[in-house]
Motif scaffolding. Structure first.
Motif, short mmCIF file in Angstrom:
data_model
loop_
_atom_site.label_atom_id
_atom_site.label_comp_id
_atom_site.label_asym_id
_atom_site.label_seq_id
_atom_site.Cartn_x
_atom_site.Cartn_y
_atom_site.Cartn_z
N MET A 71 0.85 -1.20 0.08
CA MET A 71 0.10 0.00 0.03
C MET A 71 1.01 1.11 0.14
SD MET A 71 -2.87 1.07 2.79
CE MET A 71 -1.87 1.31 4.26
N PHE A 72 1.88 0.99 0.76
CA PHE A 72 2.78 2.42 0.74
C PHE A 72 3.56 2.44 -0.65
CE2 PHE A 72 2.26 2.08 5.66
CZ PHE A 72 2.12 3.31 5.71
N SER A 114 -7.98 8.36 -1.17
CA SER A 114 -7.77 7.67 0.02
C SER A 114 -8.29 6.34 0.44
CB SER A 114 -8.56 8.45 1.18
OG SER A 114 -8.21 7.92 2.54
N MET A 115 -8.75 5.56 -0.95
CA MET A 115 -9.36 4.25 -0.95
C MET A 115 -8.31 3.30 -1.21
SD MET A 115 -12.60 4.24 -3.22
CE MET A 115 -14.21 5.50 -3.16
N PHE A 116 -7.09 3.76 -1.74
CA PHE A 116 -6.05 2.98 -1.99
C PHE A 116 -4.67 3.54 -1.40
CE2 PHE A 116 -8.99 3.23 -5.48
CZ PHE A 116 -9.39 1.83 -5.32
N THR A 122 -2.59 11.11 1.62
CA THR A 122 -3.73 11.88 0.88
C THR A 122 -3.92 13.53 1.03
OG1 THR A 122 -4.94 9.94 0.75
CG2 THR A 122 -6.04 12.01 0.21
N VAL A 123 -3.76 13.80 2.48
CA VAL A 123 -3.74 15.03 3.06
C VAL A 123 -2.60 15.76 2.48
CG1 VAL A 123 -3.73 16.82 4.80
CG2 VAL A 123 -5.44 14.82 4.93
N LEU A 154 -12.87 9.52 5.41
CA LEU A 154 -13.94 8.60 4.94
C LEU A 154 -13.58 7.66 3.78
CD1 LEU A 154 -16.53 11.35 4.40
CD2 LEU A 154 -16.70 9.75 5.98
N GLY A 155 -12.43 7.93 2.86
CA GLY A 155 -12.03 6.94 1.87
C GLY A 155 -11.47 5.89 2.45
N GLY A 156 -10.80 5.80 3.53
CA GLY A 156 -10.04 4.78 4.24
C GLY A 156 -10.80 3.50 4.50
N GLN A 157 -12.36 4.02 4.43
CA GLN A 157 -13.30 2.81 5.03
C GLN A 157 -13.98 2.00 3.88
OE1 GLN A 157 -13.01 2.42 8.11
NE2 GLN A 157 -11.86 4.31 8.28
#
Length: 279
Positions: A71-72, A114-116, A122-123, A154-157
């Motif tokens: 992911m990183f 942020s989903m990925f 992201t910020v 929110l995207g992380g979920q």
């Protein structure tokens, strides 16, 4: 009792090196792992470490660790190639005609990204893009930045890799039931939460946002406090680390980043000619 004292000493040493950054974080973490495995006399001729090596190195074969690492890597690729900036800036400019459209676009783009990718990354990626749009259109950043913050959370979920917590929960579930969670198992409840949050933020919530001065004030402050310094040939700082420089310890100055070409350098790298310090 001796085992508890040894563990306390290892943890205290780890905290010291993490705090002082005398070694890179990853090197400190590996040294802690080796210290826990290193055998020492326990009496009756027994030599044993705090952890046996199977348990200590089991994490390297964990799907959760591999997935978090991937992911990183994926997030780093999006940032280093400029793909995130290229897409985000064009979408923001296209929606900058009306405040509510730009707010919705920022919320949606940061949520999708942020989903990925890790929410903090992201910020960091979209913060300067939003400030750029605000400077170009003379908008107040305080009306838009909060949407990026909520979008990244929110995207992380939405997906399994959206946040490390989802991956760890899936790994724990796999060990206890033999079956992990699917990639989109979180998507339906996350979509409902996103819709409710977006409705609130774009109706009631935006009424409470402060309307401060436009971006011209922000730009003036940035000019006053943010600068780039280039290391010249023959400079006395060449070959030294940041922590070795006297002026880097001044309370009124902070080195934000060190750039070598297009790469961001860790703070423990030695400086070379043409390195750029953002201060």
């Amino acid at each position: 009792m001796a085992e508890y004292l040894a563990l306390g000493l290892i943890l205290a040493t780890a905290v010291y090196f993490f705090w002082t950054q005398k070694f890179p974080y990853e090197l400190t973490a590996m040294l802690v792992l080796l210290a826990l495995v290193l055998p020492w006399p326990r009496g009756e001729g027994r030599w044993q470490g705090i952890l046996d090596y199977q348990l200590a190195f089991a994490g390297f074969g964990s799907p959760a660790v591999v997935m978090i690492t991937a992911m990183f890597v994926f997030g780093g690729a999006l940032v280093r190639t400029g793909a995130a900036e290229w897409v985000g800036l064009r979408l923001f400019r296209a929606a900058a005609g009306r405040e509510i459209f730009l707010q919705l676009t920022i919320l949606t783009v940061t949520t999708v990204f942020s989903m990925f990718v890790n929410d903090t990354t992201t910020v960091l990626v979209f913060l300067p893009l939003i400030l750029t749009i605000c400077r170009e259109r003379n908008l107040s950043p305080s009306r838009y930045l909060l949407f990026a913050a909520y979008g990244s959370l929110l995207g992380g979920q939405w997906t399994l890799i959206g946040t490390r917590s989802n991956i760890l929960i899936s790994d724990f579930y796999r060990h206890n039931s033999g079956e992990g969670l699917g990639f989109f198992d979180f998507t339906v409840p996350a979509a409902v939460i996103f819709a409710a949050s977006a409705f609130y933020l774009l109706t009631i919530g935006r009424r409470w946002l402060p309307a401060l001065a436009g971006a011209a004030v922000v730009e003036e402050n940035v000019r006053e406090y943010l600068t780039e310094v280039s290391v010249t040939e023959g400079s006395a700082v060449i070959g030294k680390k940041l922590e070795e420089l006297i002026w880097s310890k001044r309370p009124d100055l902070a080195v934000v980043e060190v750039m070598r070409g297009s790469q961001r350098l860790p703070r423990w790298f030695s400086l070379e000619a043409e390195d750029v310090l953002i201060m």
